[in-house]
Design an enzyme around this catalytic site. Structure first.
Site, PDB file in Angstrom:
ATOM      1  N   LYS A 114      17.606 -52.298  24.029  1.00 46.19           N
ATOM      2  CA  LYS A 114      16.934 -52.439  22.738  1.00 46.19           C
ATOM      3  C   LYS A 114      17.465 -53.688  22.024  1.00 46.19           C
ATOM      4  CE  LYS A 114      20.607 -51.657  20.353  1.00 46.19           C
ATOM      5  NZ  LYS A 114      21.081 -52.802  19.568  1.00 46.19           N
ATOM      6  N   TYR A 197      19.298 -48.878  15.055  1.00 43.17           N
ATOM      7  CA  TYR A 197      19.880 -47.559  15.303  1.00 43.17           C
ATOM      8  C   TYR A 197      19.565 -46.615  14.138  1.00 43.17           C
ATOM      9  CZ  TYR A 197      22.725 -49.263  19.222  1.00 43.17           C
ATOM     10  OH  TYR A 197      23.158 -49.779  20.418  1.00 43.17           O
TER      11      TYR A 197
END
Length: 380
Positions: A114, A197
């Protein structure tokens, strides 16, 4: 080429282990991904390394007994000669789209770090390429397999804390000058690196997608932050009149936590997003406190084990490419909001599955490896 794609897929199904090439030998690959293959040996095998650094290639080839070593221009040659079934892309953010699409065209499945890419358009092209070539694409959200975060999801969904109303999070550390995280041309920035996150956690805890966002960015005058913001604070509105807030910073003390406030209780996670230390879960239910301490675990082997099972059993992975796309859409909207100083409404998101308790893996921690030609990203 199409026939070779079909042959590769049949070959992968006949095997009991998926053959991986790791693309990029930076900090995350050296510190976490390469060592994780020892815990994922049940169904995953590291067979090739790809990097622009020949010294790294030779050193890690010897260490992990990998003879198949290639440079970036030799990417397709590597996939063919090493009979690679899947790649783990651990490249700088701005290179994710190119190498995912190239892997898909070669008939190779993709597990990509990511953020999935630096624009939603790139994410859509990656998803389309993998769908067109009938290969699987998974965004490497390691916390979707982490026992502590899955425990938080279970508690929120259990109803023991009542209705979840608010999410709040802090994620920060001091980033060294010149680190890739502060290079805008490489897809750096607080939201892409650590804010993602917080966004992802709010989404999997609320089991929903945000509809509107608002953000402020701030920077001091330090030279290391000339190209990006030093700090971002954001508010995300979710269906059911729920709010998620977070602040992420590259210029503050180490912090990594979130909390969810419900109508009858709350849950708090300390070290919530970390992979090199234990995670503590504190649950408060009508005044009763429970604390569960989760030991440090290998959070990267579970990704490999799960993705390899998806390939071998022909299942669509969660987190999918669409999961990665949604977070990038949110990030783009947050930067637009910060630039225009107005709330930004989000367009309709793809429908995705959220992490389930069945995705829980508990792998022992890996031995801390010696790093080569790479520095730790933080000042501490």
């Amino acid at each position: 080429m199409g026939a070779r794609h079909r042959d590769k897929k049949r070959s992968a199904r006949r095997r009991d282990r998926i053959r991986y090439a790791v693309v990029g030998l930076g900090h995350i690959a050296q510190n976490a991904v390469l060592p994780a293959f020892a815990n994922a040996a049940r169904n995953s095998e590291l067979v090739a390394l790809i990097s622009h650094d020949s010294t790294k290639l030779r050193a890690f080839g010897r260490q992990y007994k990998i003879p198949q070593l290639y440079s970036y221009p030799e990417f397709e040659v590597c996939l063919e000669r090493a009979e690679v079934d899947a790649v783990y892309i651990a490249l700088p953010n701005d290179m994710h789209a190119e190498y995912t699409i190239r892997a898909a065209k070669a008939g190779v499945h993709v597990l990509c770090e990511k953020p999935l890419a630096v624009t939603a358009l790139q994410c859509r092209r990656m998803i389309a390429a993998c769908r067109r070539e009938r290969v699987k694409l998974m965004t490497a959200y390691r916390l979707h397999f982490d026992p502590a975060n899955l425990e938080a999801i279970e508690f929120v969904q259990s109803g023991l804390m009542g209705e979840a109303r608010a999410f709040n999070s802090l994620f920060s550390f001091q980033v060294k000058e010149g680190n890739i995280r502060v290079k805008p041309e490489k897809g750096g920035g607080t939201l892409y690196d650590i804010g993602i996150y917080c966004i992802n956690a709010a989404r999997y805890l609320f089991r929903a997608e945000p509809t509107e966002v608002f953000a402020f960015t701030a920077s001091d005058r330090e030279k290391r932050f000339r190209g990006i913001e030093e700090m971002t604070s954001a508010v995300l509105r979710f269906p059911g009149e729920r709010l998620a807030t977070f602040t992420c910073s590259f210029g503050a003390a180490d912090e990594s936590r979130y909390e969810v406030l419900g109508t009858r209780g709350e849950i708090r996670l300390s070290n919530a997003y970390e992979y090199e230390m234990p995670i503590e879960v504190e649950m408060i239910e009508e005044g009763q406190h429970k604390i569960h301490a989760h030991k440090k675990r290998d959070q990267f082997a579970p990704e490999l084990l799960y993705f390899s099972d998806c390939i071998l059993k022909n299942r669509e992975p969660e987190p999918s490419g669409e999961e990665g796309l949604i977070d990038v859409q949110v990030i783009e909207a947050l930067y637009e909001s910060a630039r225009r100083r107005v709330p930004v409404k989000l367009k309709k998101m793809p429908r995705v599955r959220h992490p389930q308790p069945s995705q829980r893996f508990a792998c022992p921690p890996v031995k801390t490896p010696k790093l080569l030609h790479v520095e730790a990203p933080t000042e501490g």
